[in-house]
Design a protein around this motif. Structure first.
Motif, PDB file in Angstrom:
ATOM      1  N   GLY A 223       0.790  -1.226   0.000  1.00  0.00           N
ATOM      2  CA  GLY A 223       0.000   0.000   0.000  1.00  0.00           C
ATOM      3  C   GLY A 223       0.817   1.268   0.000  1.00  0.00           C
ATOM      4  N   ALA A 224       2.171   1.126  -0.093  1.00  0.00           N
ATOM      5  CA  ALA A 224       3.032   2.309  -0.100  1.00  0.00           C
ATOM      6  C   ALA A 224       4.241   2.097  -1.015  1.00  0.00           C
ATOM      7  N   ALA A 225       4.057   1.292  -2.053  1.00  0.00           N
ATOM      8  CA  ALA A 225       5.185   0.866  -2.897  1.00  0.00           C
ATOM      9  C   ALA A 225       5.461   1.845  -4.032  1.00  0.00           C
ATOM     10  N   SER A 226       5.851   3.074  -3.683  1.00  0.00           N
ATOM     11  CA  SER A 226       6.101   4.079  -4.711  1.00  0.00           C
ATOM     12  C   SER A 226       7.374   3.787  -5.502  1.00  0.00           C
ATOM     13  N   LEU A 227       8.406   3.269  -4.850  1.00  0.00           N
ATOM     14  CA  LEU A 227       9.632   2.933  -5.574  1.00  0.00           C
ATOM     15  C   LEU A 227       9.386   1.783  -6.536  1.00  0.00           C
TER      16      LEU A 227
ATOM     17  N   LEU B 107       6.092   4.268   6.338  1.00  0.00           N
ATOM     18  CA  LEU B 107       6.453   4.163   4.922  1.00  0.00           C
ATOM     19  C   LEU B 107       5.546   5.026   4.052  1.00  0.00           C
ATOM     20  N   GLY B 108       4.765   5.907   4.680  1.00  0.00           N
ATOM     21  CA  GLY B 108       3.692   6.603   3.993  1.00  0.00           C
ATOM     22  C   GLY B 108       4.061   7.803   3.163  1.00  0.00           C
ATOM     23  N   ALA B 109       5.092   7.704   2.333  1.00  0.00           N
ATOM     24  CA  ALA B 109       5.401   8.762   1.368  1.00  0.00           C
ATOM     25  C   ALA B 109       4.886   8.337  -0.007  1.00  0.00           C
ATOM     26  N   LYS B 110       4.139   9.218  -0.662  1.00  0.00           N
ATOM     27  CA  LYS B 110       3.565   8.875  -1.962  1.00  0.00           C
ATOM     28  C   LYS B 110       4.613   8.816  -3.066  1.00  0.00           C
ATOM     29  N   LYS B 111       5.781   9.405  -2.812  1.00  0.00           N
ATOM     30  CA  LYS B 111       6.834   9.460  -3.823  1.00  0.00           C
ATOM     31  C   LYS B 111       8.183   9.461  -3.129  1.00  0.00           C
ATOM     32  N   VAL B 112       9.115   8.630  -3.618  1.00  0.00           N
ATOM     33  CA  VAL B 112      10.447   8.618  -3.013  1.00  0.00           C
ATOM     34  C   VAL B 112      11.229   9.850  -3.445  1.00  0.00           C
TER      35      VAL B 112
ATOM     36  N   GLU C 168      -1.282   7.681  -5.877  1.00  0.00           N
ATOM     37  CA  GLU C 168      -2.477   8.486  -5.615  1.00  0.00           C
ATOM     38  C   GLU C 168      -2.787   8.544  -4.127  1.00  0.00           C
ATOM     39  N   ARG C 169      -2.582   7.437  -3.436  1.00  0.00           N
ATOM     40  CA  ARG C 169      -2.872   7.418  -2.004  1.00  0.00           C
ATOM     41  C   ARG C 169      -2.077   6.304  -1.334  1.00  0.00           C
ATOM     42  N   ILE C 170      -1.989   6.386  -0.026  1.00  0.00           N
ATOM     43  CA  ILE C 170      -1.291   5.398   0.780  1.00  0.00           C
ATOM     44  C   ILE C 170      -2.325   4.519   1.480  1.00  0.00           C
ATOM     45  N   THR C 171      -2.189   3.213   1.351  1.00  0.00           N
ATOM     46  CA  THR C 171      -3.122   2.275   1.984  1.00  0.00           C
ATOM     47  C   THR C 171      -2.333   1.172   2.677  1.00  0.00           C
ATOM     48  N   THR C 172      -1.783   1.461   3.836  1.00  0.00           N
ATOM     49  CA  THR C 172      -0.984   0.482   4.560  1.00  0.00           C
ATOM     50  C   THR C 172      -1.011   0.811   6.041  1.00  0.00           C
ATOM     51  N   VAL C 173      -0.861  -0.204   6.876  1.00  0.00           N
ATOM     52  CA  VAL C 173      -0.751   0.041   8.310  1.00  0.00           C
ATOM     53  C   VAL C 173       0.663   0.504   8.665  1.00  0.00           C
ATOM     54  N   ALA C 174       1.585   0.374   7.722  1.00  0.00           N
ATOM     55  CA  ALA C 174       2.977   0.795   7.952  1.00  0.00           C
ATOM     56  C   ALA C 174       3.091   2.302   7.738  1.00  0.00           C
ATOM     57  N   ASN C 175       2.591   3.074   8.700  1.00  0.00           N
ATOM     58  CA  ASN C 175       2.526   4.534   8.561  1.00  0.00           C
ATOM     59  C   ASN C 175       3.877   5.164   8.261  1.00  0.00           C
TER      60      ASN C 175
END
Length: 309
Positions: free
Chosen positions: A191-195, A217-222, A208-215
Motif C-alpha cells: 500500500g506504499a510501494a512508490s519505488l 512508509l507513507g510517502a507517496k513518492k520517493v 495516488e494514495r497510501i493504503t498500509t498500516v505501515a505509517n
C-alpha cells in the motif's frame, strides 16, 4: 557538530540465519535513543543548523522523524514543532510530546502535514525534512561506516523504503566504503510501494494514495535522489503485504525480544518469507530500522484484522 546518535550493535541472528541458510547480520537501529535510524541523519541536520544559530526546529512526520527531531531539540536546548497527519498513532504523538515538543495535527497524509510545516518555517526556524536532505543521507551513511569498521562485508543489504532517506544514506555509505558492488534489496508494503511502482513504470511517479498500516512508509513518492540511485546501483525492489510485515514483527519479537513497527517488518518479511534473491547470498546485512509508534497489542490487533480480509 555534536553527535546525537549512538553506535548500534551489529549482531548475527541465529533464528534468521536458520531461515535462509546464510549468515544474517542485524544492524540494530531500533536501539537508537529515539527508537529508529532516523536519529543518525536528523541528528546531523539538527546539529548543523543549531551551529548556524537557528532558534526552532520544524518537522513534518508520520512519527519516527518527528520523535528524532524532538529528541534532538531537547538535547540541543531548542524548541521543536512537529506537524503530523491524522493517521499518526497516538503512541507516536505522546512520545513526541514527552520529548517536550509541540505537536500539531494537520492533514490526511504526510504530504498535507508537510505543506503545513513548510508554512511555519522562516529565517530562524528551519524545517527538518524527514527523508529528502543530503545532510540526512550523510548521517545515515554512518551506519555503513560502522559495518565497515566491524570488518563485515555483506553480499547484500536488506532494508525498508518509505521516502528513501535510509536507502540514500546506505548507498552513500556503501560507495564511500568500497562496497559499491553490493546489491540492495529495497522492501515496501504493497500500500506504499512508490519505488516499486516507479521501477515498473520506468519513470519516477507518485502514488495516488497510501493504503498500509505501515505509517512510517507513507510517502507517496520517493526522494529524487533515491530514484537517481536506481540508475547507478543494483537495487532490487520487493513489495510485501501488510500481513506479512505484521507477522514478521511478531516473529521478530519472539526471536529477538525486540518490538519494531510494520515499516521495519517489511524488510524482515523478505527473510522470513525466504525471498529467492537471498538464496545465493552467504552474508546478508539487514537494517533493523526500528520505530516506536506501536505496541505488542496493536500488532496483534492488526494481525487479527488483516487475517479476516
Amino acid at each position: 557538530m555534536q553527535v546525537l546518535h549512538i553506535q548500534t550493535p551489529l549482531l548475527e541472528s541465529t533464528p534468521l540465519s536458520r531461515v535462509v541458510g546464510s549468515e544474517v547480520w542485524l544492524k540494530m537501529e531500533a536501539l537508537q535513543p529515539s527508537g529508529s535510524f532516523k536519529l543518525r541523519g536528523i541528528g546531523r541536520a539538527c546539529s548543523y543548523h543549531a551551529g548556524r544559530g537557528v532558534q526552532r526546529f520544524i518537522s513534518s512526520s508520520g512519527g519516527n522523524a518527528g520523535i528524532a527531531v524532538a529528541y534532538c531539540g531537547r538535547k540541543l536546548g531548542l524548541p521543536v514543532t512537529v506537524v503530523v497527519p491524522l493517521s499518526t498513532p497516538e503512541r507516536a504523538i505522546e512520545t513526541i510530546k514527552s520529548e517536550q515538543a509541540e505537536v500539531i495535527v494537520s492533514g490526511e497524509s504526510w504530504q498535507e502535514a508537510h505543506g503545513h510545516a513548510q508554512s511555519l518555517s522562516g529565517r530562524d526556524r528551519v524545517l527538518i525534512h524527514p527523508f529528502d536532505d543530503p545532510l540526512l543521507w550523510e548521517g545515515h551513511a554512518t551506519l555503513i561506516d560502522e559495518v565497515k569498521q566491524s570488518g563485515l562485508r555483506p553480499d547484500a543489504v536488506l532494508l525498508s523504503v518509505g521516502g528513501g532517506g535510509l536507502l540514500c544514506g546506505v548507498l552513500e555509505g556503501l560507495h564511500r566504503n568500497d562496497m559499491a558492488d553490493v546489491p540492495v534489496l529495497a522492501v515496501e508494503t504493497e500500500g506504499a510501494a512508490s519505488l516499486g511502482a516507479s521501477l515498473k513504470a520506468g519513470h519516477h511517479l507518485e502514488l495516488e494514495r497510501i493504503t498500509t498500516v505501515a505509517n512510517s512508509l507513507g510517502a507517496k513518492k520517493v526522494a529524487d535522489k533515491a530514484w537517481e540511485w536506481c540508475g547507478c546501483h543494483e537495487i532490487l525492489s520487493l513489495s510485501v503485504s501488510d500481513l506479512e510485515a505484521v507477522d514478521s514483527c511478531l516473529q521478530f519479537a519472539a526471536d529477538h525480544r525486540l518490538l519494531v513497527e510494520p515499516a521495519c517488518g517489511a524488510a524482515l518479511a523478505a527473510v522470513y518469507g525466504q525471498q529467492p534473491f537471498l538464496n545465493d547470498k552467504k552474508t546478508i546485512l539487514l537494517v533493523v530500522c526500528g520505530g516506536v509508534g506501536v505496541s505488542f497489542e496493536q500488532l496483534q490487533q492488526w494481525q487479527q484484522d488483516l487475517e479476516k480480509r
